[in-house]
Design a protein around this motif. Structure first.
Motif, PDB file in Angstrom:
ATOM      1  N   UNK A  49       0.834  -1.209   0.000  1.00 27.67           N
ATOM      2  CA  UNK A  49       0.000   0.000   0.000  1.00 27.67           C
ATOM      3  C   UNK A  49       0.861   1.247   0.000  1.00 27.67           C
ATOM      4  N   UNK A  50       0.394   2.223  -0.731  1.00 26.97           N
ATOM      5  CA  UNK A  50       1.039   3.545  -0.689  1.00 26.97           C
ATOM      6  C   UNK A  50       0.911   4.121   0.707  1.00 26.97           C
ATOM      7  N   UNK A  65       4.969  11.089   2.383  1.00 29.45           N
ATOM      8  CA  UNK A  65       5.547  11.575   1.107  1.00 29.45           C
ATOM      9  C   UNK A  65       4.802  10.917  -0.062  1.00 29.45           C
ATOM     10  N   UNK A  66       4.330   9.688   0.181  1.00 29.24           N
ATOM     11  CA  UNK A  66       3.608   8.980  -0.886  1.00 29.24           C
ATOM     12  C   UNK A  66       2.125   9.365  -0.940  1.00 29.24           C
ATOM     13  N   UNK A 119       1.881  14.453   1.280  1.00 30.14           N
ATOM     14  CA  UNK A 119       2.129  15.138   2.569  1.00 30.14           C
ATOM     15  C   UNK A 119       0.913  15.228   3.489  1.00 30.14           C
ATOM     16  N   UNK A 120      -0.002  14.313   3.356  1.00 24.28           N
ATOM     17  CA  UNK A 120      -1.159  14.286   4.263  1.00 24.28           C
ATOM     18  C   UNK A 120      -0.649  14.162   5.712  1.00 24.28           C
ATOM     19  N   UNK A 121      -1.060  15.065   6.606  1.00 21.36           N
ATOM     20  CA  UNK A 121      -0.576  14.950   8.003  1.00 21.36           C
ATOM     21  C   UNK A 121      -1.069  13.659   8.663  1.00 21.36           C
ATOM     22  N   UNK A 122      -0.205  13.051   9.451  1.00 19.41           N
ATOM     23  CA  UNK A 122      -0.547  11.772  10.102  1.00 19.41           C
ATOM     24  C   UNK A 122      -1.798  11.949  10.980  1.00 19.41           C
ATOM     25  N   UNK A 138       6.194   9.324  12.913  1.00 16.29           N
ATOM     26  CA  UNK A 138       5.477   8.649  11.821  1.00 16.29           C
ATOM     27  C   UNK A 138       4.971   7.259  12.197  1.00 16.29           C
ATOM     28  N   UNK A 139       5.031   6.941  13.510  1.00 14.73           N
ATOM     29  CA  UNK A 139       4.647   5.583  13.916  1.00 14.73           C
ATOM     30  C   UNK A 139       3.132   5.445  14.064  1.00 14.73           C
ATOM     31  N   UNK A 140       2.617   4.385  13.478  1.00 14.39           N
ATOM     32  CA  UNK A 140       1.213   3.999  13.680  1.00 14.39           C
ATOM     33  C   UNK A 140       1.217   2.598  14.255  1.00 14.39           C
ATOM     34  N   UNK A 141       0.335   2.362  15.217  1.00 16.75           N
ATOM     35  CA  UNK A 141       0.313   1.051  15.869  1.00 16.75           C
ATOM     36  C   UNK A 141      -1.051   0.402  15.672  1.00 16.75           C
ATOM     37  N   UNK A 142      -1.003  -0.831  15.199  1.00 21.21           N
ATOM     38  CA  UNK A 142      -2.235  -1.602  15.044  1.00 21.21           C
ATOM     39  C   UNK A 142      -2.202  -2.795  15.997  1.00 21.21           C
ATOM     40  N   UNK A 143      -3.367  -3.168  16.519  1.00 23.44           N
ATOM     41  CA  UNK A 143      -3.388  -4.309  17.447  1.00 23.44           C
ATOM     42  C   UNK A 143      -3.211  -5.624  16.701  1.00 23.44           C
ATOM     43  N   UNK A 144      -2.631  -6.598  17.377  1.00 23.14           N
ATOM     44  CA  UNK A 144      -2.480  -7.944  16.803  1.00 23.14           C
ATOM     45  C   UNK A 144      -3.332  -8.883  17.668  1.00 23.14           C
TER      46      UNK A 144
END
Ligand code: PLP
Length: 428
Positions: free
Chosen positions: A296-297, A324-325, A328-331, A394-400
């Motif tokens: 995914x971009x 950047x991909x 520049x959408x803010x996180x 830039x970190x995103x965390x998803x649950x496992x």
């Protein structure tokens, strides 16, 4: 090839469209309290709710935990923070010593060091968010006594290089495995590389008792000193032989109390007994997630996810949002859109930040006067660790997931992430 597939025009929930997940939180429930845990806690409740020596559930847990890591000694504590403090105290650090530490970690990896008077020498991170061995080499000085590392988000550090650096420079290696219970590097379990290792057993950790901590080591003297710090009287008298020069302090130890709670350990022990099964389930979910999002971009995955030598513990699935991909959408806007889709357990990890951004490491002397003297002072500032700061921002965390029941939710989280990425231009 990165792909942004335009599905037939879908409207993002944040812009008034239908959300992907309508189920109210909590989503990924952890820990899962089952009948076995209930039975163990009630059994313990009637047996003993305070254990003064090395017996009962403490002995059982410690014996098994030490064995699992191929170590001689394990010592339960009331938190991971205090297990880490016990390591720093056990290795005999003092004012004027230097300890190399990761800049990117939860602060409790390093904050207990400040009670010893030794100076934390922070180090930038690699592409996985872990301490960078090349940076460690640059920071070694004649005052360096030890290195502490954290296997961030369950990914083992670059252990071949780190172990080599420690051996070559005769440095003590400490591991903070609080994110990485059971993670492996080249089939060797984390916590078995260092001279000492510590784990948190707190709330969301893979092995949890709600609150708690544990450390392991092989060195008898380190073990005795950890006992003297926080396990006074009965336990010290039981385990520290009269012949040991510090045994006369057994009644008081150093005067602190770091004992764990038996009910917490009853919970943690039940989870630990079935831990390899849990790791397998987590690994399956993590792999499904990765396979679905790797092209995914806007998503950059840590290289360790594709390294056959590395088996993470999947405490969380943390990746980099590459705006950047995505023009520049803010996180923050991206994250709000995920939340609006109902992905309520996705997260921007906030409190686990580079330590140089925290007042405690920018201006420690007001709380710890020992760092007021010019010989021993230190002060970090924003901008000191560009890689750690970039990783954090830039970190995103998803649950496992932890139970096969989490499959449906995992699929929906993937679907929600894809939906927001496929329609990111509507957020600009
Ligand atoms: C990497 C790391 N080290 C240490 C700790 C401290 O553990 P505890 O909260 O059990 O004191 C944590 C807790 O979140 C952690 O994530």
């Amino acid at each position: 090839m990165k792909k942004v597939k335009k599905l037939n025009k879908v409207r993002l929930a944040i812009l008034g469209g239908e959300k992907i997940i309508k189920q109210k939180p909590p989503h990924f429930v952890w820990p899962i309290i089952d009948k076995k845990i209930e039975k163990a806690v009630i059994g313990q409740l009637y047996q003993s709710i305070s254990i003064y020596n090395r017996s009962g559930i403490f002995k059982e847990f410690e014996d098994d935990f030490a064995k699992y890591h191929g170590k001689k000694y394990a010592l339960l504590c009331s938190s991971g923070t205090l297990a880490i403090h016990s390591m720093f105290s056990a290795i005999g650090l003092k004012e004027g010593d230097e300890v190399i530490c990761p800049a990117y970690t939860f602060f409790a990896t390093v904050s207990p060091l400040l009670f010893t008077g030794a100076k934390p020498i922070l180090c930038d991170c690699d592409d996985n968010g872990n301490i960078d061995p090349q940076e460690i080499k640059r920071k070694i000085s004649p005052k360096t006594k030890a290195i502490i590392i954290t296997h961030m988000w369950g990914i083992p550090c670059q252990m071949d290089q780190i172990v080599k650096i420690c051996k070559r420079n005769k440095l003590i290696l400490l591991e903070d495995c609080s994110h990485a219970h059971g993670a492996k590097h080249k089939n060797k379990i984390v916590g078995s590389f260092g001279d000492m290792a510590a784990w948190s057993l707190q709330g969301q950790k893979n092995i949890t008792g709600g609150e708690g901590g544990v450390l392991v080591c092989n060195n008898k003297e380190f073990y005795y000193k950890a006992l003297l710090l926080g396990h006074y009287n009965k336990r010290c008298k039981q385990e520290i032989p009269k012949s040991y020069p510090l045994s006369k302090y057994s009644t008081t130890g150093m005067g602190l109390k770091y004992r764990a709670h038996p009910l917490a350990i009853a919970v943690a022990y039940e989870i630990f007994k079935n831990y390899d099964k849990l790791l397998n389930i987590k690994n399956q979910f993590a792999r499904t997630f990765i396979n679905n999002i790797k092209n995914l971009k806007g998503v950059s995955l840590p290289p360790a996810f594709f390294d056959k030598n590395i088996k993470p513990s999947w405490y969380g699935l943390v990746f980099q949002f590459n705006n950047k991909e995505l023009r520049n959408l803010p996180i923050e806007n991206f994250f709000k859109a995920l939340q609006a889709e109902g992905l309520r357990d996705s997260d921007i990890p906030g409190s686990t930040s580079p330590l140089n951004l925290l007042p405690l490491f920018q201006d420690p002397a007001k709380l710890f006067p020992v760092y007021g003297s010019c010989k021993n002072t230190f002060s970090y500032k924003t901008g000191d660790f560009p890689k750690a700061e970039h990783f954090y921002k830039n970190a995103l965390k998803f649950p496992v997931g932890s139970s096969l029941k989490d499959k449906k939710l995992t699929d929906l989280y993937i679907k929600g992430l894809k939906k927001v990425i496929n329609n990111y231009s509507d957020l600009l």
